[in-house]
Structures are given as C-alpha cells and as structure tokens.
Design a protein around this motif. Structure first.
Motif, PDB file in Angstrom:
ATOM      1  N   UNK A   1      57.395  70.507  89.352  1.00 10.27           N
ATOM      2  CA  UNK A   1      58.280  69.384  88.999  1.00 10.27           C
ATOM      3  C   UNK A   1      59.698  69.624  89.521  1.00 10.27           C
ATOM      4  N   UNK A   2      60.167  70.863  89.392  1.00 10.82           N
ATOM      5  CA  UNK A   2      61.521  71.170  89.898  1.00 10.82           C
ATOM      6  C   UNK A   2      61.537  70.970  91.422  1.00 10.82           C
ATOM      7  N   UNK A   3      60.476  71.470  92.059  1.00  9.69           N
ATOM      8  CA  UNK A   3      60.358  71.322  93.524  1.00  9.69           C
ATOM      9  C   UNK A   3      60.408  69.833  93.915  1.00  9.69           C
ATOM     10  N   UNK A   4      59.778  68.992  93.102  1.00  6.99           N
ATOM     11  CA  UNK A   4      59.705  67.554  93.435  1.00  6.99           C
ATOM     12  C   UNK A   4      61.084  66.889  93.440  1.00  6.99           C
ATOM     13  N   UNK A   5      62.067  67.527  92.812  1.00  5.85           N
ATOM     14  CA  UNK A   5      63.422  66.949  92.792  1.00  5.85           C
ATOM     15  C   UNK A   5      64.215  67.347  94.037  1.00  5.85           C
ATOM     16  N   UNK A   6      63.660  68.288  94.820  1.00  2.30           N
ATOM     17  CA  UNK A   6      64.366  68.764  96.013  1.00  2.30           C
ATOM     18  C   UNK A   6      65.435  69.805  95.672  1.00  2.30           C
ATOM     19  N   UNK A   7      65.446  70.271  94.433  1.00 10.25           N
ATOM     20  CA  UNK A   7      66.447  71.266  94.012  1.00 10.25           C
ATOM     21  C   UNK A   7      66.111  72.645  94.572  1.00 10.25           C
ATOM     22  N   UNK A   8      67.072  73.304  95.203  1.00 13.65           N
ATOM     23  CA  UNK A   8      66.876  74.674  95.664  1.00 13.65           C
ATOM     24  C   UNK A   8      67.270  75.605  94.509  1.00 13.65           C
ATOM     25  N   UNK A   9      66.332  76.401  94.052  1.00 12.26           N
ATOM     26  CA  UNK A   9      66.573  77.246  92.869  1.00 12.26           C
ATOM     27  C   UNK A   9      67.477  78.448  93.206  1.00 12.26           C
ATOM     28  N   UNK A  10      67.474  78.853  94.457  1.00 14.56           N
ATOM     29  CA  UNK A  10      68.235  80.044  94.869  1.00 14.56           C
ATOM     30  C   UNK A  10      69.682  80.010  94.359  1.00 14.56           C
ATOM     31  N   UNK A  11      70.030  81.066  93.630  1.00 16.63           N
ATOM     32  CA  UNK A  11      71.407  81.231  93.166  1.00 16.63           C
ATOM     33  C   UNK A  11      71.788  80.352  91.982  1.00 16.63           C
ATOM     34  N   UNK A  12      70.872  79.518  91.537  1.00  9.72           N
ATOM     35  CA  UNK A  12      71.203  78.610  90.416  1.00  9.72           C
ATOM     36  C   UNK A  12      71.122  79.356  89.077  1.00  9.72           C
ATOM     37  N   UNK A  13      71.957  78.927  88.142  1.00  3.24           N
ATOM     38  CA  UNK A  13      71.876  79.453  86.775  1.00  3.24           C
ATOM     39  C   UNK A  13      70.698  78.748  86.091  1.00  3.24           C
ATOM     40  N   UNK A  14      69.669  79.526  85.765  1.00  2.75           N
ATOM     41  CA  UNK A  14      68.478  78.944  85.132  1.00  2.75           C
ATOM     42  C   UNK A  14      68.404  79.455  83.705  1.00  2.75           C
ATOM     43  N   UNK A  15      68.286  78.566  82.755  1.00  6.48           N
ATOM     44  CA  UNK A  15      68.151  78.979  81.360  1.00  6.48           C
ATOM     45  C   UNK A  15      66.796  78.492  80.848  1.00  6.48           C
ATOM     46  N   UNK A  16      66.031  79.439  80.279  1.00  9.05           N
ATOM     47  CA  UNK A  16      64.748  79.106  79.667  1.00  9.05           C
ATOM     48  C   UNK A  16      64.907  79.306  78.169  1.00  9.05           C
ATOM     49  N   UNK A  17      64.657  78.289  77.373  1.00  8.62           N
ATOM     50  CA  UNK A  17      64.675  78.484  75.916  1.00  8.62           C
ATOM     51  C   UNK A  17      63.230  78.614  75.462  1.00  8.62           C
ATOM     52  N   UNK A  18      62.919  79.768  74.868  1.00 12.28           N
ATOM     53  CA  UNK A  18      61.553  80.104  74.449  1.00 12.28           C
ATOM     54  C   UNK A  18      61.084  81.324  75.220  1.00 12.28           C
ATOM     55  N   UNK A  19      60.404  82.230  74.529  1.00 12.29           N
ATOM     56  CA  UNK A  19      59.944  83.476  75.178  1.00 12.29           C
ATOM     57  C   UNK A  19      58.480  83.747  74.869  1.00 12.29           C
ATOM     58  N   UNK A  20      57.689  82.671  74.744  1.00 11.10           N
ATOM     59  CA  UNK A  20      56.260  82.878  74.473  1.00 11.10           C
ATOM     60  C   UNK A  20      55.585  83.439  75.717  1.00 11.10           C
ATOM     61  N   UNK A  21      54.416  84.059  75.487  1.00 10.22           N
ATOM     62  CA  UNK A  21      53.688  84.653  76.620  1.00 10.22           C
ATOM     63  C   UNK A  21      53.100  83.590  77.537  1.00 10.22           C
ATOM     64  N   UNK A  22      52.863  82.377  76.986  1.00 12.06           N
ATOM     65  CA  UNK A  22      52.217  81.372  77.842  1.00 12.06           C
ATOM     66  C   UNK A  22      53.210  80.450  78.546  1.00 12.06           C
ATOM     67  N   UNK A  23      54.422  80.336  78.012  1.00 12.24           N
ATOM     68  CA  UNK A  23      55.394  79.457  78.684  1.00 12.24           C
ATOM     69  C   UNK A  23      56.681  80.219  79.050  1.00 12.24           C
ATOM     70  N   UNK A  24      57.483  80.557  78.055  1.00 15.45           N
ATOM     71  CA  UNK A  24      58.838  81.064  78.320  1.00 15.45           C
ATOM     72  C   UNK A  24      58.901  82.262  79.261  1.00 15.45           C
TER      73      UNK A  24
END
Ligand code: NAP
Length: 285
Positions: A148-171
C-alpha cells in the motif's frame, strides 16, 4: 485533504498478478497450486476468514483444501493432520486459522508446520529469516502494508517511520520491513511515554493497536502517509480503525480507510505467498 489509498484496488491488482502467473504455471509446467486451510471449532469470525480465503483461492485458480475440525479436536489430532499436510504434494501452503481453542498450544502447532509451507510466515525459522533479510515469505498483513505504501509512490528511504504496536504478527515484522527499505524506524507500544510527540515526527505512520479511533489528527504530521491496520467492531456493529479518519484525513497526504484499506491486502498477500511456496517446491524459484 489526504488521498485515500484504495486497498481493494491494490489487493485486486495483486490477486490478478497471482492469477496470471498461476495460469501460466499450469499451462507451461503442468503445475497446480494448492492451499490447505485448517479451522478448529466454531468461532464465527474465523469461519468468515476461512470462507474468504477459499473464495480468494478459487478466484486466483488455486485448489483449496479445507479441514473443518470439531471444537474438541485434541492437540495430537491436529498435529497429526499438520504432519499429513506437510507430506501432501498437492498442498503447497498450510494455514491453521487462529485463534485455536484454549486446550491447544498454538505455538506447538505453528512450529509443526513445515517452514516451506508456512504461508502465514509465523514459524520461528521464517520469522528469523525476516530479521536477516533472507526471507521467502513475508507475514501477510505487514507485506500488504508495504504494498500500500508502495502504491502511493512514497520512497521510504530516509523517512521517519513510526509503527505503533509491537505484536509478532504485525508491529515487529512491520518495523523490520520498513527498516529493510531504509526507513528510520521507531516502534511504539503501551509503555511509550511521549506517543503524540513521536507520532508528530512520523513521515510514515503505521498504526496496529486494536483501539478504535485512538490516533487523532493532532498526532499526525502535515503530509504524513497514514496506514491504519486496526480492525475494531463498534457496539453498532460497524467496523472501525485505530485512526480517527475524519481528523487524520485533514493532515495526511495519503491515508487508508477501514474497511477497504489494509484488510483486503492480507488475503492477497496470502495468495502471493502460496504461489511463491509452490514455485519453490517445484524448484522454479
Ligand atoms: P495485539 O497483539 O493486541 O498488539 C497490540 C499492540 O498495541 C501491542 O504491542 C500494544 O502494546 C500496543 N498498544 C496497546 N495499547 C496501546 C496504547 N495505548 N498506546 C500505544 N500502544 C498500544 O494486536 P495485533 O494483533 O498487532 O493487531 C492490532 C490491530 O490490527 C487489531 O485491531 C487487529 O484486529 C488488527 N489486525 C488487522 C489485520 C488486517 O488484516 N487488517 C491483521 C492483523 C491485525 P504492548 O505490547 O505494550 O501491550
């Protein structure tokens, strides 16, 4: 106003790719792809998920094998079935629908699935492979988020990425995938102290908590990409995400809705993993 990321459309595109490759494998190599889905007990939500997986298999041209076991099935009986499926050449992927009844040890069942057929990517070997970046299968929901992120054309390199949640299956796997794409990743959880501050620094915010409307617009940086993994059933029966859509949409550049965002991606990525498993088992990939 943020642009809405259409998870249904991206999911349909992934399934179309899988269907095309599956048809080609059958025509050119005589190879059929098969997924076994095992469900134990009568959990209505699990039943819906299993039916959706069966339908998706049909749509992409896979054979699906369903094993609906009684609530009282013993752990030993379930492990026996998993071992039979591990040896069955028609079965390229095995999915045991979670949660399992309380008397069955989920870990023991996950660990019994052959890592080559573990299309959920829950087996410790596959989890470890994600850590070292040498994976065959990616866990379906985080992989769907990446698409989904790729579909927006966003380049992830160097971006500040925040994930809320630390489960083994998602976070946790989500954080690893963003890191592999060169994001600068912060993982937040229930003990994080300055959550709003951390979120306000995020160019890409992935929320997987399980609390309705928890993340509000004032926690979002102007122009952020916001991915809402949450699926919460409200008292009125409506499905709702972890992000308060109305206020978040005003700040985000791109945002996923619930329903119709991450949800449809999970099954599409399961189909993709099953195709990968079939190719690997046939020595094609
Ligand atoms: P989970 O195992 O319950 O994990 C929730 C995480 O959220 C935990 O790490 C928890 O922190 C954190 N958290 C809880 N309250 C918090 C708070 N106040 N502030 C910050 N963090 C908080 O849930 P999950 O399996 O990852 O699922 C998360 C959500 O995604 C659920 O709504 C689930 O239904 C949905 N989901 C959707 C899909 C899909 O296909 N769309 C697939 C899987 C899950 P601690 O670790 O400190 O407890």
């Amino acid at each position: 106003m943020g642009q809405i990321i259409d998870g249904k459309a991206v999911s349909a595109a992934v399934k179309a790719e899988v269907a095309e490759e599956t048809a080609k494998l059958r025509e050119e190599k005589g190879l059929k792809v098969g997924l076994a889905v095992v469900i134990v007990g009568n959990n209505p939500a699990s039943r819906v998920y299993v039916n959706n997986k069966k339908k998706a298999c049909e749509a992409v041209g896979f054979q699906s094998f369903e094993y609906a076991l009684d609530e009282n099935t013993t752990q030993e009986q379930l492990l026996d079935l998993v071992n039979v499926l591990n040896r069955d050449d028609r079965v390229n992927g095995i999915l045991v629908q979670l949660p399992l009844p309380k008397h069955i040890d989920e870990k023991a069942v996950i660990n019994a699935i052959s890592p080559d057929k573990d299309v959920d990517a829950f087996h410790p070997i596959n989890v470890g492979k994600i850590m070292i970046g040498e994976y065959s299968f990616l866990p379906c929901t985080p992989a769907g988020v990446m698409r989904l992120i790729e579909s927006t054309g966003t380049d992830i390199t160097g971006k500040q990425c925040v994930v809320i949640g630390r489960s083994n299956i998602v976070g946790k796997p989500q954080a690893m995938l963003l890191l592999q794409k060169n994001g600068t990743v912060t993982i937040c959880h229930s003990k994080t102290k300055n959550l709003k501050e951390v979120c306000l620094g995020a160019d890409i915010l992935v929320v997987a908590i399980g609390r309705a409307n928890f993340v509000t617009g004032d926690m979002i940086k102007e122009g952020a990409v916001v991915i809402d993994v949450g699926m919460n059933r409200l008292d009125n029966g409506k499905l709702c995400g972890d992000v308060e859509f109305e206020s978040a949409e005003k700040k985000a550049s791109f945002i996923t809705p619930v329903p119709g965002g991450v949800g449809p991606m999970t099954i599409a990525m399961l189909m993709k993993n099953t195709l990968t498993a079939a190719k690997q088992q046939a020595g094609i990939e």
